[in-house]
Design a protein around this motif. Structure first.
Motif, PDB file in Angstrom:
ATOM      1  N   SER B  37      12.251  34.031 135.596  1.00 29.89           N
ATOM      2  CA  SER B  37      10.956  33.838 134.753  1.00 29.89           C
ATOM      3  C   SER B  37      10.096  34.910 134.576  1.00 29.89           C
ATOM      4  O   SER B  37       9.280  35.118 133.413  1.00 29.89           O
ATOM      5  N   LEU B  38       9.947  36.017 135.586  1.00 34.38           N
ATOM      6  CA  LEU B  38       9.271  36.948 135.367  1.00 34.38           C
ATOM      7  C   LEU B  38       9.584  37.929 134.358  1.00 34.38           C
ATOM      8  O   LEU B  38       9.283  38.336 133.511  1.00 34.38           O
ATOM      9  N   LEU B  41       9.152  36.422 130.965  1.00 28.01           N
ATOM     10  CA  LEU B  41       7.585  36.910 130.485  1.00 28.01           C
ATOM     11  C   LEU B  41       7.657  38.569 129.839  1.00 28.01           C
ATOM     12  O   LEU B  41       7.148  38.644 128.799  1.00 28.01           O
ATOM     13  N   ASP B  42       8.302  39.399 130.430  1.00 25.96           N
ATOM     14  CA  ASP B  42       8.500  40.677 130.000  1.00 25.96           C
ATOM     15  C   ASP B  42       9.189  40.697 128.502  1.00 25.96           C
ATOM     16  O   ASP B  42       8.759  41.288 127.704  1.00 25.96           O
ATOM     17  N   ALA B  44       9.317  38.185 126.423  1.00 30.47           N
ATOM     18  CA  ALA B  44       8.346  37.517 125.564  1.00 30.47           C
ATOM     19  C   ALA B  44       7.439  38.431 125.130  1.00 30.47           C
ATOM     20  O   ALA B  44       6.864  38.556 123.935  1.00 30.47           O
TER      21      ALA B  44
END
Lengths: 157, 96
Positions: B37-38, B41-42, B44
């Protein structure tokens, strides 16, 4: 600053709803943190300076979002600790929103002492629903302490 | 589509250490490529910046979590590229 309680900000000087904030903080003259970091050479740990920038960013995001969601610190990049921060130093903490994503926000933070930059970083936050009522109450009470919320607004949550 | 796929694949590879050659249009970003998930985010953040858009990830995840959509509709690379192109087109369209 109350380092032992992670209460890093003393007050807010400016909040711009376009997405920036300036906060102030005074490093205490004495703290148990300095007993270990370091004996004979007390300086604020870099991780706490990063936390200070994260809190300035976080309260800015809370204020912009009406304290509806909790910004959780997810990532730091380009972190620079440029000089020592010592007991008694008075700090100015600036943060700005660099990118407003869907469910996440990227900010840039800077700490200055006497106008000179002492550290800076880019940070990413996830915005999520408060995971517990206790945390929401705590954050809102901090919002009152920092003058983002009135006591009445804090109890509306 | 080819340009979008190339850009998105390069972003995924550079932000998550997935070898570029392993990324195909039918790869699911989380299930096949192992993006957490992290790292997503990068990805995205880079896609938002590179294409000048704001992917509505929260809306997509809500649809998936509520069973109104399959995650592959949004998170298979080829489908994501189509979504990106749609968002770019809407961003470029003149306001009426």
């Amino acid at each position: 600053m109350r380092l032992e309680y992670f209460q890093m900000l003393d007050g807010i000087e400016r909040l711009d709803t376009a997405g920036s904030i300036c906060a102030i903080a005074s490093v205490p003259a004495a703290s148990s943190v300095f007993e270990g970091h370091f004996p004979g050479h007390p300086i604020v740990p870099g991780v706490l300076l990063l936390e200070t920038m994260a809190q300035a960013s976080g309260y800015m995001l809370l204020a912009l979002d009406g304290f509806r969601r909790m910004p959780f610190f997810a990532k730091a990049t380009e972190v620079n600790f440029r000089s020592f921060v010592r007991p008694g130093d008075r700090l100015s903490i600036e943060a700005e929103r660099v990118h407003d994503g869907s469910g996440y926000v990227v900010t840039r933070g800077t700490i200055r002492r006497g106008g000179a930059r002492v550290c800076d970083a880019q940070m990413m936050f996830r915005l999520v629903a408060f995971p517990s009522p206790e945390l929401e109450r705590h954050v809102r009470s901090e919002g009152v302490r920092l003058s983002f919320l009135s006591p009445a607004e804090a109890s509306d949550g | 589509m080819a340009d979008t796929f190339g850009t998105v694949a390069e972003i995924i590879s550079s932000t998550s250490d997935v070898p570029l050659g392993d990324i195909r249009p039918d790869s699911h970003i989380m299930n096949d490529l192992g993006v957490d998930s992290l790292a997503f985010l990068d990805i995205a953040f880079e896609i938002d910046k590179r294409f000048g858009i704001k992917m509505p990830i929260e809306d997509w995840l809500q649809e998936v979590n509520e069973g109104r959509a399959e995650s592959a509709e949004y998170f298979r690379v080829g489908n994501l590229c189509q979504r990106i192109e749609g968002l770019v087109s809407r961003a470029a369209a003149p306001a009426v």
